[in-house]
Design an enzyme around this catalytic site. Structure first.
Site, mmCIF file in Angstrom:
data_model
loop_
_atom_site.group_PDB
_atom_site.id
_atom_site.type_symbol
_atom_site.label_atom_id
_atom_site.label_comp_id
_atom_site.label_asym_id
_atom_site.label_seq_id
_atom_site.Cartn_x
_atom_site.Cartn_y
_atom_site.Cartn_z
ATOM 1 N N ARG A 159 0.737 -1.031 0.025
ATOM 2 C CA ARG A 159 -0.033 -0.034 -0.085
ATOM 3 C C ARG A 159 0.829 1.336 -0.007
ATOM 4 O O ARG A 159 2.117 1.275 0.309
ATOM 5 C CB ARG A 159 -0.923 -0.099 1.173
ATOM 6 C CG ARG A 159 -2.093 -1.022 1.094
ATOM 7 C CD ARG A 159 -2.816 -1.250 2.508
ATOM 8 N NE ARG A 159 -3.587 -0.049 2.805
ATOM 9 C CZ ARG A 159 -4.123 -0.075 3.991
ATOM 10 N NH1 ARG A 159 -4.109 -0.780 4.890
ATOM 11 N NH2 ARG A 159 -4.940 1.321 4.049
ATOM 12 N N HIS A 160 0.375 2.236 -0.294
ATOM 13 C CA HIS A 160 0.878 3.678 -0.101
ATOM 14 C C HIS A 160 1.446 3.961 1.117
ATOM 15 O O HIS A 160 0.942 3.235 2.211
ATOM 16 C CB HIS A 160 0.082 4.784 -0.742
ATOM 17 C CG HIS A 160 -1.319 4.730 0.184
ATOM 18 N ND1 HIS A 160 -1.423 5.102 1.144
ATOM 19 C CD2 HIS A 160 -2.337 3.978 -0.376
ATOM 20 C CE1 HIS A 160 -2.648 4.787 1.788
ATOM 21 N NE2 HIS A 160 -3.368 4.243 0.640
ATOM 22 N N ARG B 91 -1.608 9.491 -3.102
ATOM 23 C CA ARG B 91 -1.002 9.032 -1.814
ATOM 24 C C ARG B 91 0.015 7.863 -2.613
ATOM 25 O O ARG B 91 1.116 7.580 -1.899
ATOM 26 C CB ARG B 91 -1.828 8.396 -0.693
ATOM 27 C CG ARG B 91 -3.117 7.608 -1.582
ATOM 28 C CD ARG B 91 -4.132 7.632 -0.047
ATOM 29 N NE ARG B 91 -5.347 6.621 -0.353
ATOM 30 C CZ ARG B 91 -6.381 7.020 -0.883
ATOM 31 N NH1 ARG B 91 -6.530 8.086 -1.444
ATOM 32 N NH2 ARG B 91 -7.349 6.133 -1.170
ATOM 33 N N HIS C 169 -3.732 0.083 -3.118
ATOM 34 C CA HIS C 169 -4.580 0.397 -1.902
ATOM 35 C C HIS C 169 -5.164 -0.861 -1.513
ATOM 36 O O HIS C 169 -5.125 -1.869 -2.194
ATOM 37 C CB HIS C 169 -5.736 1.347 -2.430
ATOM 38 C CG HIS C 169 -5.399 2.646 -2.972
ATOM 39 N ND1 HIS C 169 -5.306 3.850 -2.485
ATOM 40 C CD2 HIS C 169 -5.074 2.770 -4.431
ATOM 41 C CE1 HIS C 169 -4.804 4.802 -3.480
ATOM 42 N NE2 HIS C 169 -4.735 4.136 -4.526
HETATM 43 O O1 F6P Z 1 -8.984 2.820 4.842
HETATM 44 C C1 F6P Z 1 -8.167 2.758 3.718
HETATM 45 C C2 F6P Z 1 -8.835 2.404 2.692
HETATM 46 O O2 F6P Z 1 -8.012 2.211 1.555
HETATM 47 C C3 F6P Z 1 -10.097 2.996 2.160
HETATM 48 O O3 F6P Z 1 -9.809 4.022 1.210
HETATM 49 C C4 F6P Z 1 -11.059 1.890 1.554
HETATM 50 O O4 F6P Z 1 -12.500 2.415 1.346
HETATM 51 C C5 F6P Z 1 -10.804 0.832 2.430
HETATM 52 O O5 F6P Z 1 -9.602 0.781 2.741
HETATM 53 C C6 F6P Z 1 -11.053 -0.697 1.956
HETATM 54 O O6 F6P Z 1 -11.124 -1.605 2.944
HETATM 55 P P1 F6P Z 1 -12.289 -2.184 3.286
HETATM 56 O O7 F6P Z 1 -13.204 -2.834 2.265
HETATM 57 O O8 F6P Z 1 -12.135 -3.089 4.674
HETATM 58 O O9 F6P Z 1 -13.361 -1.150 3.996
#
Ligand code: F6P
Length: 418
Positions: free
Chosen positions: A221-222, A271, A357
């Site tokens: 991840r970033h 990011r 991400h």
């Molecule tokens: O919290 C960081 C992130 O990259 C959010 O931008 C994204 O919505 C989320 O993680 C995705 O993870 P999850 O599906 O567990 O909510």
């Protein structure tokens, strides 16, 4: 049950031993399963081992050995019957993985499937490059359960004899046998015959990108972003101080461990781009790598979503894989848009550093590790961690490296545990 424009299809592998049929079968299965099709490989070698035992001398495969022929035919038919039962029971795609090296055997297979209304697509792997065959024998066959406890040189010798037995009767697939894809010398040349239809076109496109050269794929991840610190999802925030510090550490590790040849991919969001800029290698920005679109929830914390939109929160808890944010995306949607990235990942021969991400990396990880797609929303991909994946013949090996500084990411971490 999936069908293309001309009917329901089943893939039937063709080729001499050590031509990568099982590699190709598993790759197709992994790709189609990841896209959501229920896919299964029916490997006749496994049926033989479980019914007749592993240690068969090469003479068992000699076409002049009548008892061997009968025994091999029986296990081949058992696997064929099971593939038919799988499709009749609601499975989408079967891949029948055997040598199917004679016209007579292929006619039998084709007719059996035709009786069930299934259309065969032969996938024939032809390899005339002795170096490639030799490498495959050493990498997979000599280590196969067929040769457990046998010295490598002896295993290789026996396996070469086995290949000669098959080669003595081998007949290439002809145009009169129906639809086919021929992959020659691991994709150096591909020949198609009546390979039309949406699904088949995608599989062919996928196959065109495959190679067997070892290289690594690093997922990270970033660095921590200002939104991570606040526990807010989505958005386009810059890195926090800790996030920039991580990018510096990442830059050092990449320089020391992968070198300047690494291909760096980012999303179009700040990011990931800022992280790549600090890493300092040329990078390619990809929109399909952007984080899951949280729609009307973008910029909120998980606690705010639970408070303001309890029904949305509950729906996501109930089915995180299929849940689609209002005016946003689901994990299922993310997988669909990542398809071109998978093709490029397969095609790329240089080591890849993918700065992405959480949700997107979970979806890619599921592909690399052959996880059922509905499990991907629960894969742990913390900030400031590198997942080093080494694609192997039949999957990927994984090593996780946690790097400093320890990020905050309080809400993201809590929610990802649910
Ligand atoms: O919290 C960081 C992130 O990259 C959010 O931008 C994204 O919505 C989320 O993680 C995705 O993870 P999850 O599906 O567990 O909510």
């Amino acid at each position: 049950m999936i069908s293309d424009e001309s009917g329901r299809i089943v893939f039937v592998m063709v080729g001499l031993p050590a031509r990568g049929k099982t590699f190709i079968s598993r790759k197709i299965a992994r790709y189609l399963s990841w896209l959501g099709y229920e896919t299964r490989v029916f490997n006749v070698g496994s049926y033989r081992r479980s019914r007749l035992g592993s240690h068969q001398h090469h003479s068992f495969f000699d076409p002049r050995n009548e008892a061997g022929n009968a025994a091999r035919r029986e296990v081949a038919l058992a696997a064929l019957d099971d593939s038919v039962a799988f499709l009749a029971g609601g499975g989408d795609i079967a891949i029948y993985d055997a040598t199917n090296h004679t016209r007579e055997r292929r006619r039998l297979v084709r007719e059996r499937y035709a009786r069930e209304g299934l259309q065969v697509v032969f996938v024939e792997s032809i390899c005339n490059d002795p170096a490639l065959v030799e490498a495959n024998i050493r990498a997979t066959k000599a280590r196969s359960p067929d040769y457990e406890g046998v010295l490598e040189e002896e295993a290789v010798r026996d396996f070469r004899m086995r290949i000669l037995h098959y080669a003595s009767r081998y007949e290439e697939v002809g145009e009169d046998e129906g639809r086919f894809v021929k992959i020659i010398d691991v994709g150096r040349k591909v020949v198609l015959h009546r390979a039309h239809g949406y699904l088949l076109a995608r599989v062919v496109h996928f196959l065109l990108n495959l190679h067997v050269q070892p290289r690594s794929v690093w997922l990270t991840r970033h660095g921590e972003s200002e939104f991570n610190v606040l526990g807010r999802i989505g958005g386009d925030a810059p890195l926090s101080d800790a996030g920039r510090a991580y990018a510096e550490v990442l830059a050092r590790v990449v320089r020391d461990r992968i070198g300047p040849d690494a291909v760096v991919w980012t999303s179009t969001l700040r990011r990931t781009v800022e992280t790549a800029q600090i890493v300092g290698l040329p990078y390619r920005m990809w929109r399909p790598l952007d984080e899951i679109d949280a729609g009307v929830c973008d910029g909120m914390t998980y606690a705010e979503i639970a408070q303001v939109m309890p029904e949305e929160h509950a729906a996501r808890q109930a089915d995180k894989f299929r849940y689609r944010y209002p005016r946003g995306e689901s994990y299922q949607d993310v997988i669909q848009r990542l398809e071109p990235v998978i093709f490029e990942l397969e095609r790329e021969r240089a080591p890849v550093l993918l700065i992405g991400h959480q949700a997107v990396l979970r979806a890619l990880y599921a592909y690399m590790m052959d996880l059922p797609p509905h499990e991907c929303p629960f894969v742990s991909i913390p900030l400031h961690t590198i997942l080093e994946l080494e694609p192997t013949a039949y999957g990927s090996e994984e090593r996780r490296v946690d790097l400093p500084p320890t990020p905050l990411d309080p809400e993201g971490f809590r929610e990802s545990q649910t």
